[in-house]
Design an enzyme around this catalytic site. Structure first.
Site, PDB file in Angstrom:
ATOM      1  N   TYR A  24       0.006   0.631 -23.826  1.00 52.72           N
ATOM      2  CA  TYR A  24      -0.733   1.651 -24.517  1.00 52.72           C
ATOM      3  C   TYR A  24      -2.096   1.622 -24.237  1.00 52.72           C
ATOM      4  O   TYR A  24      -3.100   0.525 -24.332  1.00 52.72           O
ATOM      5  CB  TYR A  24      -0.547   1.434 -25.929  1.00 52.72           C
ATOM      6  CG  TYR A  24      -1.072   2.215 -26.588  1.00 52.72           C
ATOM      7  CD1 TYR A  24      -1.115   3.843 -26.916  1.00 52.72           C
ATOM      8  CD2 TYR A  24      -2.428   1.764 -27.572  1.00 52.72           C
ATOM      9  CE1 TYR A  24      -1.758   4.432 -27.460  1.00 52.72           C
ATOM     10  CE2 TYR A  24      -3.137   2.675 -28.318  1.00 52.72           C
ATOM     11  CZ  TYR A  24      -2.758   3.981 -28.491  1.00 52.72           C
ATOM     12  OH  TYR A  24      -3.650   5.076 -29.179  1.00 52.72           O
ATOM     13  N   ALA A  64       2.013  -5.556 -16.967  1.00 55.47           N
ATOM     14  CA  ALA A  64       3.178  -4.787 -17.846  1.00 55.47           C
ATOM     15  C   ALA A  64       3.147  -5.445 -19.231  1.00 55.47           C
ATOM     16  O   ALA A  64       2.873  -6.349 -19.353  1.00 55.47           O
ATOM     17  CB  ALA A  64       4.628  -5.256 -17.211  1.00 55.47           C
ATOM     18  N   ARG A 124      -1.261  11.918 -24.692  1.00 57.95           N
ATOM     19  CA  ARG A 124      -1.341  12.743 -25.860  1.00 57.95           C
ATOM     20  C   ARG A 124      -2.416  13.638 -25.714  1.00 57.95           C
ATOM     21  O   ARG A 124      -2.724  14.181 -27.169  1.00 57.95           O
ATOM     22  CB  ARG A 124      -1.320  11.551 -26.895  1.00 57.95           C
ATOM     23  CG  ARG A 124      -0.107  10.996 -27.298  1.00 57.95           C
ATOM     24  CD  ARG A 124      -0.054   9.908 -28.191  1.00 57.95           C
ATOM     25  NE  ARG A 124      -0.978  10.271 -29.347  1.00 57.95           N
ATOM     26  CZ  ARG A 124      -1.578   9.332 -30.168  1.00 57.95           C
ATOM     27  NH1 ARG A 124      -1.455   8.025 -29.825  1.00 57.95           N
ATOM     28  NH2 ARG A 124      -2.120   9.353 -31.198  1.00 57.95           N
ATOM     29  N   HIS A 146       3.178  -0.137 -16.327  1.00 58.42           N
ATOM     30  CA  HIS A 146       4.584  -0.352 -16.901  1.00 58.42           C
ATOM     31  C   HIS A 146       4.381  -0.656 -18.391  1.00 58.42           C
ATOM     32  O   HIS A 146       3.579  -1.464 -18.776  1.00 58.42           O
ATOM     33  CB  HIS A 146       5.089  -1.734 -16.428  1.00 58.42           C
ATOM     34  CG  HIS A 146       4.994  -1.739 -14.864  1.00 58.42           C
ATOM     35  ND1 HIS A 146       6.069  -0.873 -14.420  1.00 58.42           N
ATOM     36  CD2 HIS A 146       4.477  -2.473 -14.107  1.00 58.42           C
ATOM     37  CE1 HIS A 146       5.856  -1.271 -13.016  1.00 58.42           C
ATOM     38  NE2 HIS A 146       4.869  -1.991 -12.903  1.00 58.42           N
ATOM     39  N   LYS A 173      -4.327   8.039 -24.677  1.00 58.86           N
ATOM     40  CA  LYS A 173      -4.880   8.921 -25.658  1.00 58.86           C
ATOM     41  C   LYS A 173      -6.391   8.767 -25.755  1.00 58.86           C
ATOM     42  O   LYS A 173      -6.866   7.644 -25.971  1.00 58.86           O
ATOM     43  CB  LYS A 173      -4.124   8.553 -27.150  1.00 58.86           C
ATOM     44  CG  LYS A 173      -4.856   9.132 -28.263  1.00 58.86           C
ATOM     45  CD  LYS A 173      -5.657   8.347 -29.006  1.00 58.86           C
ATOM     46  CE  LYS A 173      -6.349   9.243 -30.301  1.00 58.86           C
ATOM     47  NZ  LYS A 173      -7.197   8.244 -31.137  1.00 58.86           N
ATOM     48  N   ASN A 223      -6.608  -0.139 -30.868  1.00 59.52           N
ATOM     49  CA  ASN A 223      -7.696   0.636 -31.056  1.00 59.52           C
ATOM     50  C   ASN A 223      -8.074   0.729 -32.522  1.00 59.52           C
ATOM     51  O   ASN A 223      -9.076   1.520 -32.783  1.00 59.52           O
ATOM     52  CB  ASN A 223      -7.508   2.043 -30.454  1.00 59.52           C
ATOM     53  CG  ASN A 223      -6.424   2.837 -30.985  1.00 59.52           C
ATOM     54  OD1 ASN A 223      -5.391   2.181 -31.602  1.00 59.52           O
ATOM     55  ND2 ASN A 223      -6.358   4.123 -31.136  1.00 59.52           N
TER      56      ASN A 223
END
Length: 221
Positions: A123, A137, A90, A120, A108, A143
């Site tokens: 985030y 995974a 992102r 896998h 991000k 965050n």
């Protein structure tokens, strides 16, 4: 030894972001500066080694990027890195040499050192992952606090006010995060530490340790 300082967490020779991290004491101080740093670094990259694709996106010619990956700049994908099917980058992402960004993984505002693996369903947001760090995974960095207050880092010497609302995790070199774990806002994990699967982690975890659950951390032998 303060595990939560840059000099204790990372091998700076293993990232293009070394000049940025050398300019701060705590790694999270670099988070608001990643955007501008990538833009400056991108303009210096060799055209023989990197191809500029789209706006503010530089991808090493030796990197493998799946056609289904979504990449928004500013972003640098390092040499021999692999960005797999349906990865979602992102912006404000510096992906190191030989790193793996896996299927359906989202990035991000991050720095991934060389040979980091987030392979896998991960985030990783507002975070810095050290050399050869690996997230199992389904493990993620959370965050933003649920109360939306600024993040504090809970250290053995007391809390450190970061002044930052979005702050995921700082992983030292060769940290292993078990599958399905959640790294809560402001987590700092010292190098060569293992996190058990399905863990909920917060605060500072010492280097060379095994995190089994909150309050149960064993020293590696």
């Amino acid at each position: 030894m303060k595990t939560w300082e840059v000099k204790e967490l990372y091998t700076l020779s293993e990232t293009q972001a070394a000049p940025l991290l050398e300019s701060v004491t705590y790694p999270w101080e670099a988070l608001p500066k990643i955007h501008d740093f990538i833009l400056e670094l991108g303009e210096t990259l060799s055209g023989e080694e990197y191809e500029k694709r789209g706006e503010d996106i530089w991808i090493a010619r030796s990197a493998k990027v799946a056609p289904t990956a979504s990449i928004t700049g500013p972003c640098i994908i390092g040499k021999d890195a692999e960005v797999r099917h349906c990865a979602f980058i992102r912006g404000n992402a510096l992906v190191g040499e030989g790193a793996v960004v896996g299927n359906s993984t989202e990035l991000k505002n991050v720095i991934l050192f060389n040979k980091v693996q987030v392979p896998h369903y991960n985030y990783v947001g507002d975070s810095i992952l050290g050399y050869k760090a690996h997230m199992g995974a389904g493990s993620i960095t959370s965050n933003v606090k649920s109360d939306k207050l600024l993040v504090k880092v809970h250290t053995p010497e007391g809390d450190i006010e970061t002044g930052i609302k979005k702050f995921g995790a700082m992983l030292g070199d060769e940290v292993e995060v078990g599958c399905g774990s959640v790294l809560n806002p402001g987590t700092v994990i010292g190098p060569h530490t293992n996190i058990y699967p399905l863990s909920s982690v917060r605060g500072v975890v010492p280097a060379h340790s095994i995190y089994k659950k909150q309050g149960e951390v064993a020293k590696k032998r």
